[in-house]
Design a protein around this motif. Structure first.
Motif, PDB file in Angstrom:
ATOM      1  N   MET A   1       0.829  -1.189   0.000  1.00 17.68           N
ATOM      2  CA  MET A   1       0.000   0.000   0.000  1.00 17.68           C
ATOM      3  C   MET A   1       0.877   1.259   0.000  1.00 17.68           C
ATOM      4  O   MET A   1       1.848   1.332   0.731  1.00 17.68           O
ATOM      5  N   LYS A   2       0.503   2.207  -0.816  1.00 13.96           N
ATOM      6  CA  LYS A   2       1.170   3.507  -0.805  1.00 13.96           C
ATOM      7  C   LYS A   2       0.351   4.415   0.092  1.00 13.96           C
ATOM      8  O   LYS A   2      -0.855   4.566  -0.088  1.00 13.96           O
ATOM      9  N   LYS A   3       1.011   5.011   1.076  1.00 16.00           N
ATOM     10  CA  LYS A   3       0.314   5.831   2.073  1.00 16.00           C
ATOM     11  C   LYS A   3       0.505   7.309   1.780  1.00 16.00           C
ATOM     12  O   LYS A   3       1.611   7.745   1.458  1.00 16.00           O
ATOM     13  N   PHE A   4      -0.586   8.054   1.903  1.00 20.73           N
ATOM     14  CA  PHE A   4      -0.572   9.488   1.651  1.00 20.73           C
ATOM     15  C   PHE A   4      -1.303  10.215   2.768  1.00 20.73           C
ATOM     16  O   PHE A   4      -2.090   9.618   3.499  1.00 20.73           O
ATOM     17  N   GLU A   5      -1.024  11.505   2.857  1.00 23.30           N
ATOM     18  CA  GLU A   5      -1.718  12.359   3.826  1.00 23.30           C
ATOM     19  C   GLU A   5      -2.073  13.660   3.117  1.00 23.30           C
ATOM     20  O   GLU A   5      -1.244  14.222   2.401  1.00 23.30           O
ATOM     21  N   SER A   6      -3.305  14.096   3.318  1.00 17.31           N
ATOM     22  CA  SER A   6      -3.710  15.382   2.747  1.00 17.31           C
ATOM     23  C   SER A   6      -4.126  16.309   3.876  1.00 17.31           C
ATOM     24  O   SER A   6      -4.741  15.884   4.847  1.00 17.31           O
ATOM     25  N   VAL A   7      -3.747  17.548   3.726  1.00 17.64           N
ATOM     26  CA  VAL A   7      -4.193  18.603   4.636  1.00 17.64           C
ATOM     27  C   VAL A   7      -4.944  19.606   3.774  1.00 17.64           C
ATOM     28  O   VAL A   7      -4.407  20.081   2.769  1.00 17.64           O
ATOM     29  N   ILE A   8      -6.189  19.872   4.157  1.00 20.59           N
ATOM     30  CA  ILE A   8      -6.944  20.899   3.454  1.00 20.59           C
ATOM     31  C   ILE A   8      -7.320  21.986   4.448  1.00 20.59           C
ATOM     32  O   ILE A   8      -7.527  21.724   5.630  1.00 20.59           O
ATOM     33  N   ILE A   9      -7.359  23.200   3.945  1.00 16.10           N
ATOM     34  CA  ILE A   9      -7.749  24.343   4.758  1.00 16.10           C
ATOM     35  C   ILE A   9      -8.994  24.942   4.123  1.00 16.10           C
ATOM     36  O   ILE A   9      -8.971  25.344   2.959  1.00 16.10           O
ATOM     37  N   LEU A  10     -10.066  24.975   4.900  1.00 19.32           N
ATOM     38  CA  LEU A  10     -11.330  25.532   4.436  1.00 19.32           C
ATOM     39  C   LEU A  10     -11.480  26.959   4.926  1.00 19.32           C
ATOM     40  O   LEU A  10     -10.856  27.356   5.918  1.00 19.32           O
ATOM     41  N   LYS A  11     -12.338  27.712   4.257  1.00 17.27           N
ATOM     42  CA  LYS A  11     -12.645  29.065   4.712  1.00 17.27           C
ATOM     43  C   LYS A  11     -13.179  29.013   6.135  1.00 17.27           C
ATOM     44  O   LYS A  11     -13.977  28.131   6.470  1.00 17.27           O
ATOM     45  N   PRO A  12     -12.781  29.948   6.989  1.00 13.81           N
ATOM     46  CA  PRO A  12     -13.176  29.881   8.399  1.00 13.81           C
ATOM     47  C   PRO A  12     -14.618  30.298   8.674  1.00 13.81           C
ATOM     48  O   PRO A  12     -15.152  30.004   9.744  1.00 13.81           O
ATOM     49  N   ASN A  13     -15.269  30.952   7.732  1.00 11.47           N
ATOM     50  CA  ASN A  13     -16.606  31.480   7.975  1.00 11.47           C
ATOM     51  C   ASN A  13     -17.724  30.516   7.581  1.00 11.47           C
ATOM     52  O   ASN A  13     -18.883  30.906   7.512  1.00 11.47           O
ATOM     53  N   LEU A  14     -17.406  29.242   7.338  1.00 12.60           N
ATOM     54  CA  LEU A  14     -18.415  28.261   6.940  1.00 12.60           C
ATOM     55  C   LEU A  14     -19.180  27.756   8.163  1.00 12.60           C
ATOM     56  O   LEU A  14     -18.621  27.626   9.254  1.00 12.60           O
ATOM     57  N   MET A  15     -20.454  27.442   7.954  1.00 17.61           N
ATOM     58  CA  MET A  15     -21.280  26.879   9.013  1.00 17.61           C
ATOM     59  C   MET A  15     -20.940  25.386   9.165  1.00 17.61           C
ATOM     60  O   MET A  15     -20.391  24.771   8.246  1.00 17.61           O
ATOM     61  N   LYS A  16     -21.282  24.811  10.333  1.00 19.71           N
ATOM     62  CA  LYS A  16     -20.951  23.407  10.592  1.00 19.71           C
ATOM     63  C   LYS A  16     -21.549  22.467   9.551  1.00 19.71           C
ATOM     64  O   LYS A  16     -20.888  21.526   9.118  1.00 19.71           O
ATOM     65  N   ASP A  17     -22.795  22.715   9.149  1.00 24.25           N
ATOM     66  CA  ASP A  17     -23.410  21.833   8.158  1.00 24.25           C
ATOM     67  C   ASP A  17     -22.761  21.995   6.784  1.00 24.25           C
ATOM     68  O   ASP A  17     -22.683  21.028   6.016  1.00 24.25           O
ATOM     69  N   GLU A  18     -22.264  23.181   6.466  1.00 26.81           N
ATOM     70  CA  GLU A  18     -21.543  23.390   5.211  1.00 26.81           C
ATOM     71  C   GLU A  18     -20.217  22.627   5.226  1.00 26.81           C
ATOM     72  O   GLU A  18     -19.846  21.993   4.240  1.00 26.81           O
ATOM     73  N   ILE A  19     -19.521  22.694   6.372  1.00 21.43           N
ATOM     74  CA  ILE A  19     -18.254  21.969   6.519  1.00 21.43           C
ATOM     75  C   ILE A  19     -18.501  20.474   6.364  1.00 21.43           C
ATOM     76  O   ILE A  19     -17.772  19.782   5.657  1.00 21.43           O
ATOM     77  N   LYS A  20     -19.543  19.976   7.009  1.00 18.00           N
ATOM     78  CA  LYS A  20     -19.871  18.550   6.930  1.00 18.00           C
ATOM     79  C   LYS A  20     -20.142  18.130   5.484  1.00 18.00           C
ATOM     80  O   LYS A  20     -19.639  17.100   5.027  1.00 18.00           O
ATOM     81  N   GLU A  21     -20.892  18.929   4.763  1.00 12.73           N
ATOM     82  CA  GLU A  21     -21.227  18.633   3.373  1.00 12.73           C
ATOM     83  C   GLU A  21     -19.970  18.624   2.490  1.00 12.73           C
ATOM     84  O   GLU A  21     -19.777  17.726   1.672  1.00 12.73           O
ATOM     85  N   ILE A  22     -19.103  19.607   2.681  1.00 13.80           N
ATOM     86  CA  ILE A  22     -17.857  19.687   1.905  1.00 13.80           C
ATOM     87  C   ILE A  22     -16.973  18.478   2.197  1.00 13.80           C
ATOM     88  O   ILE A  22     -16.425  17.851   1.279  1.00 13.80           O
ATOM     89  N   LEU A  23     -16.847  18.125   3.477  1.00 14.11           N
ATOM     90  CA  LEU A  23     -15.987  16.997   3.855  1.00 14.11           C
ATOM     91  C   LEU A  23     -16.537  15.673   3.336  1.00 14.11           C
ATOM     92  O   LEU A  23     -15.763  14.781   2.974  1.00 14.11           O
ATOM     93  N   GLU A  24     -17.845  15.533   3.275  1.00 12.90           N
ATOM     94  CA  GLU A  24     -18.436  14.321   2.696  1.00 12.90           C
ATOM     95  C   GLU A  24     -18.042  14.192   1.233  1.00 12.90           C
ATOM     96  O   GLU A  24     -17.678  13.108   0.769  1.00 12.90           O
TER      97      GLU A  24
END
Length: 99
Positions: A1-24
């Motif tokens: 298996m090749k292992k990877f790691e991603s770090v993403i930075i989202l806009k800080p002004n997003l609502m919790k449900d928006e963050i959840k939807e984006i992460l899904e």
């Protein structure tokens, strides 16, 4: 298996449900080519420098594996990066290979 790691930075002004939807959607995209082994939502942190007029960002780390027999792992990573670039809510990202 090749292992990877991603770090993403989202806009800080997003609502919790928006963050959840984006992460899904992010996880769906990753799971098309890899298996997610760990997810860590770090939350809002101050950025070292301003990015797209944001001084803070919502950090999320995903660790994932791509099967070794898959010769197109670079193409798979490129497809994930392409998706990240098209998302307006993602202000910065990086994907690195892990040991």
């Amino acid at each position: 298996m090749k292992k990877f790691e991603s770090v993403i930075i989202l806009k800080p002004n997003l609502m919790k449900d928006e963050i959840k939807e984006i992460l899904e959607k992010v996880e769906e995209t990753i799971q098309k080519v890899a298996k997610i082994t760990n997810k860590q939502e770090i939350g809002i942190k101050k950025l070292a420098y301003e990015i797209k007029k944001c001084k803070e960002g919502y950090y999320v780390v995903h660790q994932f594996e791509i099967k070794q027999e898959n010769e197109n792992s670079e193409d798979d990573i490129a497809s994930i990066e392409r998706y990240f670039r098209t998302q307006e809510e993602i202000i910065k990202f990086i994907i690195v290979k892990r040991d």
